[in-house]
Write an enzyme that holds these catalytic residues in place. Structure first.
Site, short mmCIF file in Angstrom:
data_model
loop_
_atom_site.label_atom_id
_atom_site.label_comp_id
_atom_site.label_asym_id
_atom_site.label_seq_id
_atom_site.Cartn_x
_atom_site.Cartn_y
_atom_site.Cartn_z
N HIS A 63 -10.17 0.60 0.34
CA HIS A 63 -11.00 1.21 1.40
C HIS A 63 -11.82 2.40 0.90
CE1 HIS A 63 -7.49 3.81 1.82
NE2 HIS A 63 -6.82 2.97 2.57
N GLU A 116 0.86 -1.19 0.00
CA GLU A 116 0.00 0.00 0.00
C GLU A 116 0.89 1.23 0.00
OE1 GLU A 116 -3.84 1.88 2.40
OE2 GLU A 116 -2.53 0.43 3.40
N HIS A 129 -5.71 6.17 -1.97
CA HIS A 129 -5.12 7.44 -1.52
C HIS A 129 -4.95 8.37 -2.72
CE1 HIS A 129 -4.19 6.25 2.67
NE2 HIS A 129 -4.19 5.04 2.15
N ASP A 134 -8.33 -3.72 7.65
CA ASP A 134 -7.30 -2.69 7.59
C ASP A 134 -6.68 -2.50 8.97
OD1 ASP A 134 -5.63 -0.80 6.44
OD2 ASP A 134 -7.10 0.83 6.51
#
Length: 410
Positions: free
Chosen positions: A219, A133, A198, A281
């Site tokens: 997410h 990530e 992101h 997460d």
């Protein structure tokens, strides 16, 4: 009759599309042999009485950073094993260990630790590979990712990382970053799942990313763009792209903190259980007392505060990670969002398994699949976790030791 024959009886068996009341399930050599509404004749098999509780596929967590006081960035085999064993107690039977934004050297080092840990993981949730990530993110949407290491995709860097390990199965990237589109195509060519994360992307960026291999949104709602204005005109963002592109899968942190009930319901209504995966997460504070903690490695991570069932930045300006375990996710979407249990379980089992391309072996209770199984009560309290026919956790001390000591067959 094999010594590893097991029969689970008197359980409400959750299949992808129905619940078999008072059903039976037969396991041989670590695999499911039969699922039935009536008695399965299996003389000599070890019998496990589910006592009228639910029998479900083991939970598949495709985005998890830590738990039990350890993090996958801690640079130790013991940390990997601790996280795997911690989450197994809460029903996770397979997971995708996830790395945070960091230096190239630290990523490569963590990949090597993963491979060492995978060879010694006996008591915990199985590892399905590594999820990286970062570090190729939008600075404005970094969330709790360390800004010191956020950068654009660099072919010299990521090709070296890819060459260092065959364990990378997923990589989360902001698709609007310079070089991110060709990077996604390279990942797809190598059988690695590119995921949008992101990101400050516009809908047009999301559409281009999807056309070049990005098929998952990391997410959903957390650290990503929604409707925005540019030169007074409105544009859709990542959230709108996730909804408008039917084939895009999404994952959600359904811990009851990151998303309120109405957004859980909206995701379920638009994307449905077949396109939505539940993820923890989770960071190191999962299954630990609240208080001060660390996101990422103990030596170079970020201090966070754990309170109200979630990790926050020290100034409480934003969330900094989840402390959830998989059982909590299912409880939340059922009890808070009103989603049927069968769909809640599917979002934690069959859907993430399919997203990772592992549906042939895990994610549902059907013959010839691995015997990754959990038993839980009406409150989603885990009573037993089984991985490939081996019991790794049980709240019932009466389960025979010889069942608990069976070796995993690969």
């Amino acid at each position: 009759m094999s010594k590893s024959d097991i029969k689970i009886t008197n359980g409400h068996i959750i299949t992808p599309y129905r619940i078999i009341k008072n059903g039976e399930l037969f396991i041989r050599d670590g695999r499911i042999e039969a699922v039935s509404e009536s008695n399965i004749d299996a003389p000599g098999a070890h019998v496990i009485d589910a006592k009228g509780q639910y029998v479900a596929p083991g939970f598949v967590d495709i985005h998890v950073h830590g738990g039990g006081g350890s993090d996958f960035m801690d640079d130790s085999v013991e940390a990997f094993l601790t996280v795997a064993e911690t989450h197994a107690r809460y029903g996770t039977t397979a997971m995708l260990p996830t790395m945070l934004t960091s230096t190239k050297a630290e990523i490569i080092r963590s990949l090597k630790r993963y491979e060492q840990a995978a060879a010694n993981n006996v008591l915990g949730a199985r590892f399905l590979g590594i999820h990286i990530e970062g570090p190729y993110f939008a600075m404005e949407q970094r969330g709790a990712q360390d800004p010191r290491y956020i950068r654009d995709p660099d072919p010299d860097e990521y090709l070296e990382i890819l060459a260092s390990s065959s364990s990378i199965k997923r990589w989360s990237v902001a698709p609007e970053k310079k070089g991110a589109i060709p990077f996604g195509s390279i990942l797809r060519e190598r059988g690695i799942l590119p995921s949008i994360a992101h990101s400050d992307a516009l809908y047009s960026d999301v559409a281009q990313a999807f056309e070049n291999g990005y098929s998952l949104v990391t997410h959903l709602y957390s650290a990503m763009s929604g409707v925005t204005r540019r030169n007074a005109f409105r544009y859709g963002g990542v959230i709108e792209g996730a909804y408008l592109i039917d084939e895009l899968d999404v994952e959600i942190i359904a811990d009851g903190r990151h998303l309120p009930a109405e957004l859980l319901q909206l995701v379920y209504k638009i994307k449905g259980p077949d396109r939505t995966a539940l993820i923890t997460d989770a960071m190191r504070a999962a299954a630990m007392p609240e208080g001060n903690s660390m996101l990422g490695s103990l030596t170079d991570g970020m201090e966070v505060l754990v309170e109200d069932g979630v990790a926050k930045l020290p100034d409480r300006s934003a969330f900094a990670g989840s402390t959830a375990t998989a059982d909590r996710l299912i409880r939340t979407v059922r009890d808070v969002a009103g989603i049927p249990l069968i769909d809640a379980v599917r979002m934690m089992t069959a859907t993430p398994a399919r997203i990772l391309g592992r549906e042939a072996s895990v994610g549902s209770l059907v013959p010839r699949k691995d015997a990754d199984i959990v038993i839980f009560d009406e409150g989603i309290t885990i009573k037993m976790t089984m991985i490939q026919g081996r019991i790794v956790y049980s709240s019932d001390e009466r389960i025979p030791t010889n069942v608990a000591e069976q070796k995993i067959t690969s």
